[in-house]
Design a protein around this motif. Structure first.
Motif, PDB file in Angstrom:
ATOM      1  N   HIS A 122       0.602  -1.177   0.363  1.00 29.78           N
ATOM      2  CA  HIS A 122       0.208  -0.426  -0.292  1.00 29.78           C
ATOM      3  C   HIS A 122       0.802   1.525   0.071  1.00 29.78           C
ATOM      4  CE1 HIS A 122      -4.065  -2.370   0.466  1.00 29.78           C
ATOM      5  NE2 HIS A 122      -2.721  -2.819   1.175  1.00 29.78           N
ATOM      6  N   TRP A 132     -13.223   6.619   7.626  1.00 24.92           N
ATOM      7  CA  TRP A 132     -13.853   7.036   6.501  1.00 24.92           C
ATOM      8  C   TRP A 132     -14.056   8.219   6.043  1.00 24.92           C
ATOM      9  CZ3 TRP A 132     -18.458  10.042   6.225  1.00 24.92           C
ATOM     10  CH2 TRP A 132     -19.863   9.471   4.996  1.00 24.92           C
ATOM     11  N   LEU A 184     -12.190  10.744   5.776  1.00 25.53           N
ATOM     12  CA  LEU A 184     -10.599  11.340   5.051  1.00 25.53           C
ATOM     13  C   LEU A 184     -11.250  11.244   3.640  1.00 25.53           C
ATOM     14  CD1 LEU A 184      -8.135   9.905   7.603  1.00 25.53           C
ATOM     15  CD2 LEU A 184      -8.510  12.327   7.238  1.00 25.53           C
ATOM     16  N   GLY A 185     -11.199   9.391   3.616  1.00 23.79           N
ATOM     17  CA  GLY A 185     -11.654   9.678   2.216  1.00 23.79           C
ATOM     18  C   GLY A 185     -13.425  10.973   1.196  1.00 23.79           C
ATOM     19  N   LYS A 186     -14.235  10.892   2.477  1.00 21.26           N
ATOM     20  CA  LYS A 186     -14.858  11.953   1.764  1.00 21.26           C
ATOM     21  C   LYS A 186     -15.266  13.153   1.574  1.00 21.26           C
ATOM     22  CE  LYS A 186     -17.151   8.167   0.807  1.00 21.26           C
ATOM     23  NZ  LYS A 186     -17.633   8.143  -0.453  1.00 21.26           N
ATOM     24  N   GLY A 237     -11.887  15.157   3.507  1.00 21.41           N
ATOM     25  CA  GLY A 237     -10.942  15.494   3.251  1.00 21.41           C
ATOM     26  C   GLY A 237     -10.144  15.460   4.771  1.00 21.41           C
ATOM     27  N   PHE A 238      -8.350  15.820   4.804  1.00 19.15           N
ATOM     28  CA  PHE A 238      -7.448  15.295   6.125  1.00 19.15           C
ATOM     29  C   PHE A 238      -8.236  16.908   6.742  1.00 19.15           C
ATOM     30  CE2 PHE A 238      -4.287  16.831   8.380  1.00 19.15           C
ATOM     31  CZ  PHE A 238      -3.863  15.891   9.576  1.00 19.15           C
ATOM     32  N   TRP A 252      -0.303  18.541   8.712  1.00 16.22           N
ATOM     33  CA  TRP A 252      -0.523  19.316   6.557  1.00 16.22           C
ATOM     34  C   TRP A 252       0.528  19.635   6.174  1.00 16.22           C
ATOM     35  CZ3 TRP A 252      -0.430  24.775   5.452  1.00 16.22           C
ATOM     36  CH2 TRP A 252      -0.789  24.573   3.532  1.00 16.22           C
ATOM     37  N   ASP A 274       2.498  17.799   3.583  1.00 22.36           N
ATOM     38  CA  ASP A 274       2.094  18.463   2.283  1.00 22.36           C
ATOM     39  C   ASP A 274       3.143  19.179   1.989  1.00 22.36           C
ATOM     40  OD1 ASP A 274       0.051  18.586   0.271  1.00 22.36           O
ATOM     41  OD2 ASP A 274      -0.418  20.100   1.221  1.00 22.36           O
ATOM     42  N   ARG A 313       3.726  15.244  -0.363  1.00 18.33           N
ATOM     43  CA  ARG A 313       2.654  13.892  -0.279  1.00 18.33           C
ATOM     44  C   ARG A 313       1.561  14.926  -0.435  1.00 18.33           C
ATOM     45  NH1 ARG A 313       5.189  11.150  -3.319  1.00 18.33           N
ATOM     46  NH2 ARG A 313       2.854   9.398  -2.843  1.00 18.33           N
ATOM     47  N   LEU A 350      -2.180  14.674   1.123  1.00 19.04           N
ATOM     48  CA  LEU A 350      -3.170  13.963   2.120  1.00 19.04           C
ATOM     49  C   LEU A 350      -4.416  14.096   1.162  1.00 19.04           C
ATOM     50  CD1 LEU A 350      -1.963  15.938   5.217  1.00 19.04           C
ATOM     51  CD2 LEU A 350      -1.762  13.815   4.436  1.00 19.04           C
ATOM     52  N   PRO A 351      -5.348  12.856   1.737  1.00 24.57           N
ATOM     53  CA  PRO A 351      -7.150  13.256   1.524  1.00 24.57           C
ATOM     54  C   PRO A 351      -7.786  14.108   1.731  1.00 24.57           C
ATOM     55  CG  PRO A 351      -6.341  11.125   3.713  1.00 24.57           C
ATOM     56  CD  PRO A 351      -5.446  12.403   3.298  1.00 24.57           C
TER      57      PRO A 351
END
Length: 142
Positions: free
Chosen positions: A29, A88, A90-92, A94-95, A130, A134, A139, A141-142
């Motif tokens: 991953h 969950w 984080l993906g929807k 954002g961070f 962050w 970031d 990199r 972040l979601p």
């Protein structure tokens, strides 16, 4: 089961989790890149090595005693559910939105009253993550 047996068992479980992270989870991953001064798998591998090593130490040299009452168990269970919800979220959303909200919920669950810790948890920790991930590492972040 005696206290030392429980400590040994928890140490073995943590060590096995660290080994699983090193052998399967991180390689499967984590993105492989050839640029940058810090590779994406550097921090996860360091943490996994720490988990494996410290778990082995706990298994070999069990010390201390842990007593968990009903109220503390409920707090741990709620924190686990909140953690799953945060993953969950984080993906929807954002961070930058999910992390402070999750931190605030955890602060409420543990009933923290010290304003410095509250600010560090809700504002400082997400902001530091962050900035490091970031801005410094480049990199997303979601």
């Amino acid at each position: 089961m005696g206290q030392k047996s429980i400590n040994r068992l928890s140490g073995v479980a943590v060590a096995l989790f660290g080994a699983a992270m090193l052998l399967w989870i991180i390689p499967a991953h984590t993105e492989t890149v050839s640029y940058g001064w810090v590779k994406p798998d550097t921090l996860p591998k360091a943490c996994a090595w720490a988990l494996a090593g410290l778990g082995l130490i706990q298994a070999l040299l069990p010390k201390g005693e842990v007593a968990l009452d009903g109220g503390e168990f409920v707090i741990v269970a709620v924190a686990a559910v909140l953690s799953a919800g945060a993953i969950w979220a984080l993906g929807k959303i954002g961070f930058l939105v999910a992390a402070p909200v999750f931190a605030a919920l955890l602060i409420a669950v543990i009933r923290e009253r010290r304003i410095g810790w509250i600010a560090a948890t809700i504002i400082g920790a997400p902001a530091l993550i962050w900035v490091v991930v970031d801005l410094l590492l480049g990199r997303p972040l979601p």
